[in-house]
Enzyme design. Sequence first.
Site, mmCIF file in Angstrom:
data_model
loop_
_atom_site.group_PDB
_atom_site.id
_atom_site.type_symbol
_atom_site.label_atom_id
_atom_site.label_comp_id
_atom_site.label_asym_id
_atom_site.label_seq_id
_atom_site.Cartn_x
_atom_site.Cartn_y
_atom_site.Cartn_z
ATOM 1 N N ASP A 17 -4.023 22.495 13.205
ATOM 2 C CA ASP A 17 -4.631 21.247 12.735
ATOM 3 C C ASP A 17 -6.097 21.153 13.149
ATOM 4 O OD1 ASP A 17 -4.634 18.794 11.448
ATOM 5 O OD2 ASP A 17 -3.849 17.695 13.175
ATOM 6 N N ASN A 19 -8.863 21.463 10.754
ATOM 7 C CA ASN A 19 -9.817 22.129 9.847
ATOM 8 C C ASN A 19 -10.776 21.124 9.210
ATOM 9 O OD1 ASN A 19 -8.343 24.403 10.351
ATOM 10 N ND2 ASN A 19 -7.360 24.484 8.332
ATOM 11 N N HIS A 34 -10.985 24.775 6.000
ATOM 12 C CA HIS A 34 -9.744 25.520 5.732
ATOM 13 C C HIS A 34 -10.019 27.025 5.682
ATOM 14 C CE1 HIS A 34 -7.579 21.881 5.334
ATOM 15 N NE2 HIS A 34 -8.102 21.509 4.178
ATOM 16 N N SER A 62 2.159 21.238 4.567
ATOM 17 C CA SER A 62 3.387 20.458 4.733
ATOM 18 C C SER A 62 3.801 19.799 3.416
ATOM 19 C CB SER A 62 3.183 19.374 5.802
ATOM 20 O OG SER A 62 2.463 18.283 5.270
ATOM 21 N N ASN A 65 1.411 17.178 2.573
ATOM 22 C CA ASN A 65 0.008 17.483 2.277
ATOM 23 C C ASN A 65 -0.345 17.356 0.787
ATOM 24 O OD1 ASN A 65 -0.206 19.944 4.949
ATOM 25 N ND2 ASN A 65 -0.952 17.842 4.935
ATOM 26 N N ARG A 68 -2.963 14.700 -0.427
ATOM 27 C CA ARG A 68 -4.420 14.865 -0.334
ATOM 28 C C ARG A 68 -5.033 14.913 -1.739
ATOM 29 N NH1 ARG A 68 -5.488 18.400 5.086
ATOM 30 N NH2 ARG A 68 -4.010 17.239 6.375
ATOM 31 N N ARG A 191 1.563 14.815 17.929
ATOM 32 C CA ARG A 191 2.740 14.536 17.097
ATOM 33 C C ARG A 191 3.146 15.833 16.415
ATOM 34 N NH1 ARG A 191 -1.333 11.204 14.471
ATOM 35 N NH2 ARG A 191 -2.385 12.452 12.888
ATOM 36 N N SER A 193 4.540 15.979 13.170
ATOM 37 C CA SER A 193 4.317 15.940 11.715
ATOM 38 C C SER A 193 5.349 16.733 10.902
ATOM 39 C CB SER A 193 2.897 16.410 11.384
ATOM 40 O OG SER A 193 1.943 15.621 12.052
HETATM 41 C C1 IPE Z 1 0.247 19.057 9.872
HETATM 42 O O1 IPE Z 1 -1.049 18.565 9.895
HETATM 43 C C2 IPE Z 1 0.419 20.026 8.753
HETATM 44 C C3 IPE Z 1 -0.287 21.307 8.895
HETATM 45 C C4 IPE Z 1 -0.984 21.696 9.921
HETATM 46 C C5 IPE Z 1 -0.146 22.197 7.777
HETATM 47 P P1 IPE Z 1 -1.470 17.210 9.159
HETATM 48 O O2 IPE Z 1 -2.911 17.035 9.410
HETATM 49 O O3 IPE Z 1 -1.028 17.258 7.746
HETATM 50 O O4 IPE Z 1 -0.596 16.126 9.909
HETATM 51 P P2 IPE Z 1 -0.883 14.578 10.131
HETATM 52 O O5 IPE Z 1 -1.243 14.012 8.788
HETATM 53 O O6 IPE Z 1 -2.015 14.483 11.091
HETATM 54 O O7 IPE Z 1 0.388 14.043 10.690
HETATM 55 C C1 IPE Z 2 -4.858 21.367 9.012
HETATM 56 O O1 IPE Z 2 -6.115 20.801 9.073
HETATM 57 C C2 IPE Z 2 -4.643 22.159 7.759
HETATM 58 C C3 IPE Z 2 -3.754 21.519 6.773
HETATM 59 C C4 IPE Z 2 -3.055 20.446 6.972
HETATM 60 C C5 IPE Z 2 -3.621 22.176 5.474
HETATM 61 P P1 IPE Z 2 -6.404 19.348 8.481
HETATM 62 O O2 IPE Z 2 -6.867 19.509 7.078
HETATM 63 O O3 IPE Z 2 -5.250 18.455 8.669
HETATM 64 O O4 IPE Z 2 -7.622 18.891 9.391
HETATM 65 P P2 IPE Z 2 -7.896 17.428 9.936
HETATM 66 O O5 IPE Z 2 -6.660 16.990 10.665
HETATM 67 O O6 IPE Z 2 -8.172 16.564 8.759
HETATM 68 O O7 IPE Z 2 -9.067 17.585 10.842
HETATM 69 MG MG MG Z 3 -4.706 17.195 10.125
#
Ligand code: IPE
Ligand code: IPE
Ligand code: MG
Length: 239
Positions: A17, A19, A34, A62, A65, A68, A191, A193
């Site tokens: 998490d 990125n 990413h 996930s 996801n 988004r 958490r 997730s």
């Molecule tokens: C968990 O991260 C999923 C992945 C790392 C692929 P998220 O960024 O989607 O989780 P939340 O939204 O903070 O719970």
């Molecule tokens: C995790 O990074 C990668 C994926 C969930 C695909 P995020 O995209 O959730 O990065 P933040 O949490 O917004 O910084």
């Molecule tokens: Mg995230």
Amino acid sequence: MTKMDKIGPRHVAIIMDGNGRWAQQRGRPRLVGHHAGAKRVREIVEACPDVGVKYLTIFAFSTENWKRTQTEVAGLMRLFRRYIEREARALLQEGVRVRFIGDRMKLDDKLVSLMDNLELLTSTNDKVHLTIALNYGGRDEVTRAAQRLAFEIEQGRLTHKDVDAETLAKFLDTQFLPDPDLVIRTSGEARISNFLLWQSAYAEYEFLDTLWPDFTSDEFKTVIGAYGTRDRRYGAVLA
Ligand code: IPE
Ligand code: IPE
Ligand code: MG
């Protein structure tokens, strides 16, 4: 058992998490984060044999996801396709066996065929077992497992008395994996997730502030080393 565990975790699972925040801090689009994150994976996979990690499971996308923006989701799907195309040869040569968990039904055909091919290509490797969770959700996985189990009962191949934890686990996407010993999450969020809900019942957790694109093999090794000092009790009292 405790003594063995102190050698180190055999199966490590990572929630990669941070990125998006990494990119935002640099005033760049989230997808730049990413891409930087994807580049980190090889270094961590390669570090596994040095620290005795045989199974590495990483959370790439996930079931939640999809919420988004269309741009981010499409960019991620493109990244996954390119990642497989570009990394396949190196993974094969490094002795990495790659498998995917998650629901493939919602993924596009081109991506699914790349995933199938990579699984097949690396199927005789055994140095490191890399499992990539793509369109994965713990509740979704347990729900799909329950559906398949119900179908077996409906068909008369099983009865309700066969439904125990061991049997249910055989219907999970992770049927070929031991449970994770250690779950690491980067980016400061504490958490899980929806990651490996069933499998992590007795896992140790490590929440790190580092954003995923900044996570190095040195930090990985430090975390693995620290794990060796923990006492895992599994509900019992240590002798
Ligand atoms: C968990 O991260 C999923 C992945 C790392 C692929 P998220 O960024 O989607 O989780 P939340 O939204 O903070 O719970
Ligand atoms: C995790 O990074 C990668 C994926 C969930 C695909 P995020 O995209 O959730 O990065 P933040 O949490 O917004 O910084
Ligand atoms: Mg995230």
